[in-house]
Design a protein around this motif. Structure first.
Motif, PDB file in Angstrom:
ATOM      1  N   TYR A 314       8.330   9.668  55.138  1.00 59.67           N
ATOM      2  CA  TYR A 314       8.457   8.225  54.956  1.00 59.67           C
ATOM      3  C   TYR A 314       7.080   7.625  54.648  1.00 59.67           C
ATOM      4  N   VAL A 315       7.094   6.510  53.928  1.00 60.57           N
ATOM      5  CA  VAL A 315       5.876   5.805  53.531  1.00 60.57           C
ATOM      6  C   VAL A 315       5.991   4.357  53.981  1.00 60.57           C
ATOM      7  N   LEU A 316       4.922   3.860  54.588  1.00 64.50           N
ATOM      8  CA  LEU A 316       4.907   2.480  55.075  1.00 64.50           C
ATOM      9  C   LEU A 316       4.004   1.628  54.201  1.00 64.50           C
ATOM     10  N   GLU A 317       4.445   0.411  53.913  1.00 61.92           N
ATOM     11  CA  GLU A 317       3.643  -0.539  53.148  1.00 61.92           C
ATOM     12  C   GLU A 317       3.630  -1.887  53.846  1.00 61.92           C
ATOM     13  N   GLU A 318       2.457  -2.510  53.842  1.00 60.77           N
ATOM     14  CA  GLU A 318       2.323  -3.885  54.333  1.00 60.77           C
ATOM     15  C   GLU A 318       2.348  -4.804  53.120  1.00 60.77           C
ATOM     16  N   VAL A 319       3.145  -5.855  53.186  1.00 58.89           N
ATOM     17  CA  VAL A 319       3.386  -6.723  52.040  1.00 58.89           C
ATOM     18  C   VAL A 319       2.927  -8.137  52.374  1.00 58.89           C
ATOM     19  N   PHE A 320       2.083  -8.698  51.492  1.00 57.28           N
ATOM     20  CA  PHE A 320       1.632 -10.083  51.648  1.00 57.28           C
ATOM     21  C   PHE A 320       2.143 -10.895  50.464  1.00 57.28           C
ATOM     22  N   SER A 321       2.816 -11.986  50.754  1.00 56.59           N
ATOM     23  CA  SER A 321       3.220 -12.938  49.723  1.00 56.59           C
ATOM     24  C   SER A 321       2.540 -14.266  50.011  1.00 56.59           C
ATOM     25  N   LEU A 322       2.864 -15.260  49.240  1.00 59.71           N
ATOM     26  CA  LEU A 322       2.223 -16.560  49.429  1.00 59.71           C
ATOM     27  C   LEU A 322       2.594 -17.203  50.757  1.00 59.71           C
ATOM     28  N   HIS A 323       3.738 -16.829  51.307  1.00 57.51           N
ATOM     29  CA  HIS A 323       4.229 -17.546  52.491  1.00 57.51           C
ATOM     30  C   HIS A 323       4.390 -16.671  53.725  1.00 57.51           C
ATOM     31  N   GLN A 324       4.378 -15.352  53.592  1.00 52.01           N
ATOM     32  CA  GLN A 324       4.649 -14.525  54.757  1.00 52.01           C
ATOM     33  C   GLN A 324       4.068 -13.123  54.597  1.00 52.01           C
ATOM     34  N   ARG A 325       4.089 -12.396  55.721  1.00 53.53           N
ATOM     35  CA  ARG A 325       3.713 -10.988  55.734  1.00 53.53           C
ATOM     36  C   ARG A 325       4.900 -10.188  56.241  1.00 53.53           C
ATOM     37  N   SER A 326       5.188  -9.082  55.571  1.00 50.31           N
ATOM     38  CA  SER A 326       6.312  -8.243  55.965  1.00 50.31           C
ATOM     39  C   SER A 326       5.932  -6.782  55.765  1.00 50.31           C
ATOM     40  N   TYR A 327       6.902  -5.894  56.039  1.00 50.16           N
ATOM     41  CA  TYR A 327       6.662  -4.465  55.912  1.00 50.16           C
ATOM     42  C   TYR A 327       7.828  -3.822  55.165  1.00 50.16           C
ATOM     43  N   GLU A 328       7.517  -2.764  54.432  1.00 47.52           N
ATOM     44  CA  GLU A 328       8.535  -1.993  53.721  1.00 47.52           C
ATOM     45  C   GLU A 328       8.437  -0.536  54.144  1.00 47.52           C
ATOM     46  N   VAL A 329       9.591   0.103  54.290  1.00 49.60           N
ATOM     47  CA  VAL A 329       9.659   1.515  54.662  1.00 49.60           C
ATOM     48  C   VAL A 329      10.401   2.269  53.564  1.00 49.60           C
ATOM     49  N   TYR A 330       9.763   3.285  53.011  1.00 47.54           N
ATOM     50  CA  TYR A 330      10.389   4.147  52.013  1.00 47.54           C
ATOM     51  C   TYR A 330      10.698   5.481  52.690  1.00 47.54           C
ATOM     52  N   VAL A 331      11.973   5.813  52.779  1.00 45.33           N
ATOM     53  CA  VAL A 331      12.421   7.001  53.499  1.00 45.33           C
ATOM     54  C   VAL A 331      12.948   8.026  52.497  1.00 45.33           C
ATOM     55  N   TYR A 332      12.377   9.230  52.562  1.00 44.83           N
ATOM     56  CA  TYR A 332      12.820  10.334  51.710  1.00 44.83           C
ATOM     57  C   TYR A 332      13.708  11.250  52.567  1.00 44.83           C
ATOM     58  N   ARG A 333      15.001  11.231  52.274  1.00 47.86           N
ATOM     59  CA  ARG A 333      15.964  12.013  53.049  1.00 47.86           C
ATOM     60  C   ARG A 333      16.847  12.779  52.070  1.00 47.86           C
ATOM     61  N   GLY A 334      16.733  14.126  52.112  1.00 41.36           N
ATOM     62  CA  GLY A 334      17.458  14.926  51.137  1.00 41.36           C
ATOM     63  C   GLY A 334      16.871  14.711  49.753  1.00 41.36           C
ATOM     64  N   ASN A 335      17.732  14.382  48.801  1.00 40.02           N
ATOM     65  CA  ASN A 335      17.271  14.064  47.446  1.00 40.02           C
ATOM     66  C   ASN A 335      17.335  12.575  47.167  1.00 40.02           C
ATOM     67  N   LYS A 336      17.378  11.775  48.209  1.00 38.31           N
ATOM     68  CA  LYS A 336      17.538  10.332  48.050  1.00 38.31           C
ATOM     69  C   LYS A 336      16.308   9.601  48.616  1.00 38.31           C
ATOM     70  N   LEU A 337      15.995   8.472  47.978  1.00 38.79           N
ATOM     71  CA  LEU A 337      14.920   7.584  48.452  1.00 38.79           C
ATOM     72  C   LEU A 337      15.551   6.267  48.844  1.00 38.79           C
ATOM     73  N   GLU A 338      15.324   5.861  50.075  1.00 40.01           N
ATOM     74  CA  GLU A 338      15.867   4.604  50.584  1.00 40.01           C
ATOM     75  C   GLU A 338      14.709   3.654  50.918  1.00 40.01           C
ATOM     76  N   LYS A 339      14.925   2.402  50.634  1.00 43.57           N
ATOM     77  CA  LYS A 339      13.908   1.396  50.921  1.00 43.57           C
ATOM     78  C   LYS A 339      14.472   0.393  51.920  1.00 43.57           C
ATOM     79  N   PHE A 340      13.663   0.076  52.930  1.00 46.32           N
ATOM     80  CA  PHE A 340      14.068  -0.878  53.975  1.00 46.32           C
ATOM     81  C   PHE A 340      12.984  -1.934  54.143  1.00 46.32           C
ATOM     82  N   ASP A 341      13.373  -3.173  54.266  1.00 47.78           N
ATOM     83  CA  ASP A 341      12.463  -4.283  54.586  1.00 47.78           C
ATOM     84  C   ASP A 341      12.577  -4.564  56.072  1.00 47.78           C
ATOM     85  N   ILE A 342      11.434  -4.586  56.763  1.00 52.31           N
ATOM     86  CA  ILE A 342      11.471  -4.841  58.211  1.00 52.31           C
ATOM     87  C   ILE A 342      10.509  -5.973  58.552  1.00 52.31           C
TER      88      ILE A 342
END
Length: 342
Positions: A314-342
């Protein structure tokens, strides 16, 4: 092995001859070439041997044109700063300073096209500014071994004539070069190879100083200033290109532009870290960069553990926009890539 040393002499003769016309800059021109022959930390030591020889010969040639009122403010402030720059040379990579120096020198481009207003007869700067400039010159000189063109604009704007610029700068710098050589030797940077290369540079430097006594009086003040600013810009461009190329190769830097369905994204890879700048028409700009698990807040760590359970990576990213800060998680499971906003 003979041809690299011959190339040193020819390059140094050209650089110091150009320096005779533009009022400095031989050191900055020689930095990339010497860097190909010596380890990075030894380049300033070899360069200082040549520049000290050049300063000594120029003092002899233009003794009567030295502005001692500038020297007495410049040199005392520069001496401790030289020690600091030379000491940091053992711990810092001067490439990043060279990048900044290149940008600073290229910023003189508009000066080339401005109409000549003539030299100021009255200095516009207070005396204490001389001490500040001396300290800055000493620090940069100790760290890189080259400082002439970087502070050439100060001499040009302080009201000095061309012979006064050459003579006063030589008087300001010769003590710095002598102290630097002592410091470099004490830090183990003055090796036999550095002495050999520096000696060849010194021979070329003294030859060009002899030629300057004939050439300099035949140049107009306007031409001297224009060629001085031109040399600053050209040296800055050369220094920036060389330093940026080394930074890119040593840090695995990559830049990529990609279109999105509703915008664009720009990605910069620096070593093992990825930075992204995304623009989406409906959301605006977002800046993203990769982080490690421990950089997450404790409540987010629990979510990542749950989302990544059973994943290969899995890969973690910190995201900054004009109004907020959030995080994204990229999960590699099997042959699939899933993205989650937390």
């Amino acid at each position: 092995m003979f041809f690299p040393y011959l190339f040193v002499v020819i390059s140094a003769l050209f650089a110091f001859s150009l320096s005779a016309v533009c009022g400095g800059g031989a050191g900055l021109l020689l930095l990339p070439m010497l860097g190909s022959l010596l380890p990075g930390a030894q380049v300033p030591a070899a360069l200082s041997i040549g520049t000290m020889s050049s300063s000594f010969s120029r003092i002899l040639a233009f003794w009567s044109r030295i502005r001692w009122d500038i020297v007495v403010w410049f040199v005392p402030a520069a001496l401790p700063a030289v020690w600091l720059g030379a000491r940091l040379l053992s711990y810092l990579n001067p490439l990043y300073l060279e990048l900044l120096m290149g940008l600073f020198l290229m910023a003189n481009l508009p000066q080339i096209f401005r109409p000549a207003a003539g030299a100021n007869t009255t200095p516009s700067m207070p005396k204490w500014v001389l001490a500040f400039i001396g300290a800055a010159a000493g620090f940069v000189s100790g760290l890189t071994g080259a400082v002439g063109l970087l502070f050439n604009r100060f001499y040009l704007r302080y009201g000095l004539k061309k012979e006064e610029i050459v003579a006063t700068r030589a008087a300001n710098e010769i003590v710095l070069h002598a102290i630097k050589l002592i410091l470099y030797a004490s830090f183990g940077l003055l090796t036999s190879r550095a002495l050999t290369v520096g000696g060849l540079v010194a021979v070329a430097a003294m030859a060009s100083s002899w030629a300057m006594t004939w050439l300099l009086p035949r140049l107009s003040e306007r031409f001297f200033r224009q060629i001085g600013y031109t040399a600053m810009v050209v040296s800055g461009l050369s220094l920036f290109i060389d330093a940026s190329g080394q930074v890119i190769s040593k840090n695995s830097v990559a830049l990529d532009f990609s279109p999105l369905a509703n915008g664009t994204t720009t990605q910069l890879q620096w070593r093992n870290t990825l930075f992204s700048l995304e623009f989406e028409y409906d959301e605006g700009f977002e800046f993203e960069h990769t982080i490690v698990f421990n950089d997450l807040p404790s409540d987010k760590q629990a979510q990542v553990r749950a989302l990544s359970r059973g994943a290969e990576k899995y890969v973690l990213e910190e995201v900054f926009s004009l109004h907020q800060r959030s995080y994204e998680v990229y999960v590699y499971r099997g042959n699939k890539l899933e993205k989650f906003d937390i």
